[in-house]
Enzyme design. Structure first.
Site, PDB file in Angstrom:
ATOM      1  N   ARG A 180      62.520  69.471  48.788  1.00 49.02           N
ATOM      2  CA  ARG A 180      63.834  69.911  49.263  1.00 49.02           C
ATOM      3  C   ARG A 180      64.791  70.092  48.088  1.00 49.02           C
ATOM      4  NH1 ARG A 180      66.366  66.526  54.037  1.00 49.02           N
ATOM      5  NH2 ARG A 180      67.769  68.324  54.077  1.00 49.02           N
ATOM      6  N   CYS A 234      72.617  63.249  49.476  1.00 51.71           N
ATOM      7  CA  CYS A 234      71.337  63.579  50.097  1.00 51.71           C
ATOM      8  C   CYS A 234      71.582  64.797  50.973  1.00 51.71           C
ATOM      9  CB  CYS A 234      70.785  62.387  50.873  1.00 51.71           C
ATOM     10  SG  CYS A 234      71.922  61.751  52.134  1.00 51.71           S
TER      11      CYS A 234
END
Length: 270
Positions: A180, A234
């Site tokens: 990611r 995040c």
């Protein structure tokens, strides 16, 4: 408590009926938001209360601010009071996701000025593996008085990240999985990639596959230990808290949360 941030199942078993200990179940699933509460209702650590990531530990989603904006702290303080939390209470939080959700409560309590909070090493699975008591009984509300004292300097917004991320004394940490971070996969947010200049420290490296903290957290952060500021993000400000825990365990006190995280950042890119 041997470690101020982590307790073992054995420690919790010995203190489970201590009136100054409050246990909180934080199990949750991003893919099935009702699952955590359902699991709690079926079986939880005896006497544990449940706090929901979306309903209790976050506020409603807006256009900007990310997928899990920080909660209304007066409302959260009221909820904490109703489960018996006071300044003298030790809160032990657990989940079954390698601290992904319990660490959010750990960090929120620290942010609200409460120092007596720890995570259960090994989570619910580790507790059951020891054959310790579980229950489906929902505990009655308790009487407490939780007065928040917010550490507002621990949180940064998008403008602060933009202004500070490239300074030599600042490290910007992306806590998501490597694919990611690299933009190879993006299962949730509309845009893949990472904030330019961020380094990748995946949150799942903090524990092993069974959810127990890996030894020598300080080794992990050797290259950032001298930074004046470590800004952690995040996807939505939740699993970043696992890295903020890791920094604490490493003795690094300069960690800050970009609460909106990538979901806030990329909301301005659309």
């Amino acid at each position: 408590m041997p470690n101020p941030h982590i307790v073992s199942a054995n420690w919790l078993q010995e203190h489970l009926h201590d009136p100054q200990v409050v246990v909180v179940d934080c199990r949750f699933s991003l893919m099935d938001i009702a699952l955590g509460r359902k699991q709690y209702q079926e079986s939880h650590i005896e006497g544990a209360y449940y706090l929901d990531l979306n309903l209790d530990l976050s506020s409603p989603v807006q256009k900007h601010g990310g997928r899990h904006p920080l909660p209304d702290f007066e409302q959260l303080a009221t909820k904490l009071s109703q489960i018996g939390v006071t300044s003298e209470t030790t809160v032990v939080a657990y989940d079954d996701s390698r601290f992904a959700f319990a660490s959010r409560l750990w960090w929120l309590l620290c942010y609200m000025g409460h120092e007596r909070v720890a995570l259960l090493d090994g989570g619910f699975a580790g507790w059951k593996a020891q054959n310790y008591a579980t229950s489906s009984e929902i505990p009655h509300p308790r009487i407490g008085k939780f007065i928040p004292k917010l550490q507002t300097e621990w949180v940064v917004d998008i403008e602060t990240v933009k202004a500070r991320k490239d300074l030599p004394e600042v490290v910007l940490v992306d806590s998501r999985e490597g694919d990611r971070y690299r933009g190879e996969r993006e299962p949730i947010d509309p845009i893949a990639g990472h904030i330019e200049g961020a380094v990748n420290y995946p949150w799942m490296e903090v524990t092993n596959e069974q959810g127990f903290v890996v030894a020598n957290q300080s080794d992990r952060w050797r290259s950032v230990k001298n930074a004046e500021e470590v800004i952690v993000y995040c996807g939505s400000g939740v699993t970043a808290c696992v890295n903020l825990l890791s920094l604490k365990l490493a003795g690094i006190e300069t960690g800050k949360l970009y609460a909106g995280s990538w979901s806030d950042w990329c909301s301005y890119l659309e």
